[in-house]
Design a protein around this motif. Sequence first.
Motif, PDB file in Angstrom:
ATOM      1  N   HIS A 166       0.827  -1.213   0.000  1.00  9.20           N
ATOM      2  CA  HIS A 166       0.000   0.000   0.000  1.00  9.20           C
ATOM      3  C   HIS A 166       0.861   1.262   0.000  1.00  9.20           C
ATOM      4  O   HIS A 166       0.474   2.274  -0.599  1.00  9.20           O
ATOM      5  N   LEU A 167       2.024   1.209   0.632  1.00 14.12           N
ATOM      6  CA  LEU A 167       2.931   2.356   0.572  1.00 14.12           C
ATOM      7  C   LEU A 167       3.408   2.576  -0.865  1.00 14.12           C
ATOM      8  O   LEU A 167       3.515   3.728  -1.324  1.00 14.12           O
ATOM      9  N   ALA A 168       3.705   1.492  -1.576  1.00  9.80           N
ATOM     10  CA  ALA A 168       4.104   1.609  -2.986  1.00  9.80           C
ATOM     11  C   ALA A 168       2.953   2.165  -3.815  1.00  9.80           C
ATOM     12  O   ALA A 168       3.151   3.035  -4.676  1.00  9.80           O
ATOM     13  N   TRP A 169       1.741   1.683  -3.549  1.00  9.95           N
ATOM     14  CA  TRP A 169       0.561   2.186  -4.266  1.00  9.95           C
ATOM     15  C   TRP A 169       0.365   3.680  -3.998  1.00  9.95           C
ATOM     16  O   TRP A 169       0.074   4.444  -4.925  1.00  9.95           O
ATOM     17  N   ILE A 170       0.520   4.094  -2.754  1.00 11.54           N
ATOM     18  CA  ILE A 170       0.328   5.504  -2.404  1.00 11.54           C
ATOM     19  C   ILE A 170       1.394   6.370  -3.075  1.00 11.54           C
ATOM     20  O   ILE A 170       1.102   7.469  -3.567  1.00 11.54           O
ATOM     21  N   ALA A 171       2.635   5.862  -3.111  1.00  7.59           N
ATOM     22  CA  ALA A 171       3.710   6.618  -3.762  1.00  7.59           C
ATOM     23  C   ALA A 171       3.413   6.820  -5.244  1.00  7.59           C
ATOM     24  O   ALA A 171       3.595   7.918  -5.789  1.00  7.59           O
ATOM     25  N   ILE A 172       2.934   5.763  -5.904  1.00  6.55           N
ATOM     26  CA  ILE A 172       2.576   5.870  -7.325  1.00  6.55           C
ATOM     27  C   ILE A 172       1.410   6.835  -7.500  1.00  6.55           C
ATOM     28  O   ILE A 172       1.390   7.651  -8.432  1.00  6.55           O
ATOM     29  N   ALA A 173       0.436   6.761  -6.594  1.00  9.81           N
ATOM     30  CA  ALA A 173      -0.728   7.642  -6.685  1.00  9.81           C
ATOM     31  C   ALA A 173      -0.328   9.102  -6.535  1.00  9.81           C
ATOM     32  O   ALA A 173      -0.797   9.977  -7.280  1.00  9.81           O
ATOM     33  N   LEU A 174       0.559   9.399  -5.560  1.00 13.29           N
ATOM     34  CA  LEU A 174       1.018  10.781  -5.374  1.00 13.29           C
ATOM     35  C   LEU A 174       1.820  11.258  -6.580  1.00 13.29           C
ATOM     36  O   LEU A 174       1.665  12.404  -7.024  1.00 13.29           O
TER      37      LEU A 174
END
Length: 472
Positions: A166-174
């Motif tokens: 989820h941290l990787a997903w959030i980084a991509i989203a940002l």
Amino acid sequence: MSQDKIDIKDVTPKTYNPKTHKGQGDRFNPNNRIYVRESKGKFQKLRRYGGWFLLLLFGLVPWVPFGERQAILLDIGSQQFNFFGTTLYPQDLTLLATLFVIAAFGLFFITTFLGRVWCGYLCPQTVWTFMYIWFEEKLEGNANKRRKQDSNKLTAQLAMRKTLKHLAWIAIALATGFTFVGYFVPIRDLVVDFFTFDASFWPVFWVLFFAVCTYGNAGWMRSIVCLHMCPYARFQSAMFDKDTFIVGYDVERGESRGPRSRKADHKALGLGDCIDCNLCVQVCPTGIDIRDGLQYECINCGACIDVCDQTMDRMGYPTGLINYTTEHRLSGHQTKVMRPKLIGYGMVLLAIIGLFFAQIATVDPVGMNVLRDRSQLSRENSSGEIENTYTLKIINKTQQSQSYDLSVTGLDDVSWYGKQTVQVAPGEVLTLPMSLGVNPENLSSPVSTIQFILSDSEQFTVTVESRFIKQL
């Protein structure tokens, strides 16, 4: 009934059995999770490389400089749209409208010819979803492992893996949010101001808004967007016909399906080439069974083709049981590639592309508007002249500072009160108040037509018509 009309098939979803992997989940239930199995092959390689290319293009373009600004910057606040050496203004937005029409008819043409290939290879929802699935596979394991883990109690190790995911997903989203907003706000200033808390409310809001949308759509909703929210899946039927290339299953060759030994003579057993392994269902990002026939949920990504071809190779059967084909070809008829609907879309598309380039060729590097003072039609000045006041708005659409000369025609012995040579910075809209004075004896009518002329060093001129009023 029209011969081009595609038959409607009953593809009511079956119940999915996670132990046997038989059937398919209720793909219309948003609470049902689809565990997409990894698929490799020529079509997935094409999709993957195409997706990475588009992602890099999307992410790098806002960082490309051109002179003192971004190469592409859609500055809505300043009402300027900068494309490398050209600056467009609201009056030039017919170009943007024409570009949207080109995109629409291009989509119509491609869909009529190759079905939903846009969805399978180029759609941002698909590209971002597969990217999120890639992180999921690397951090949590393959589809079967993820399904088993999620059915058991959450362990500390799994919680850590999910947190990293989820941290990787959030980084991509940002990163997606920053990049998208960076097309409208200078991205270098945006990133610095965001992390130093100097950014204004709206840029921060839109970065977070698009980040949340990316995280939700690609991480959680995924196929729900394609099945329930995307309008393209609904109106594509108006463009499909029996000669449209789709992902199709060869029923004549595949049925009757069933498991068998690799060495067995399946023809003697009365079986077709389909071994009913259900891999085509497990790799499908929308959770459908392509063997049920053409369905609007199919995004033509070709994942089922690759995995079926690999199975056919292992069994020693010819590949192509599932392939890009047409309804006519599946029913034993000849496919007509060049047909009236496709030709019509192509001709309209070419005509609009020609119109677009004609519009580009006629875009002026400078624009001028003339506003006459309406609060006072005219007045007599200290020299006894009839004087009219105007406001000139000069727009420099180039990326270099320009010097312009101003003059007026249509009347004799006109006195110009104000600057007649101006310097305008790149992309600047210069507001120039000025007046014209004329001896009353030179005015033969109450209202005279005049022309303001702007010229640059390259002898490019812009002429704007206005009026000179005699009546006091």
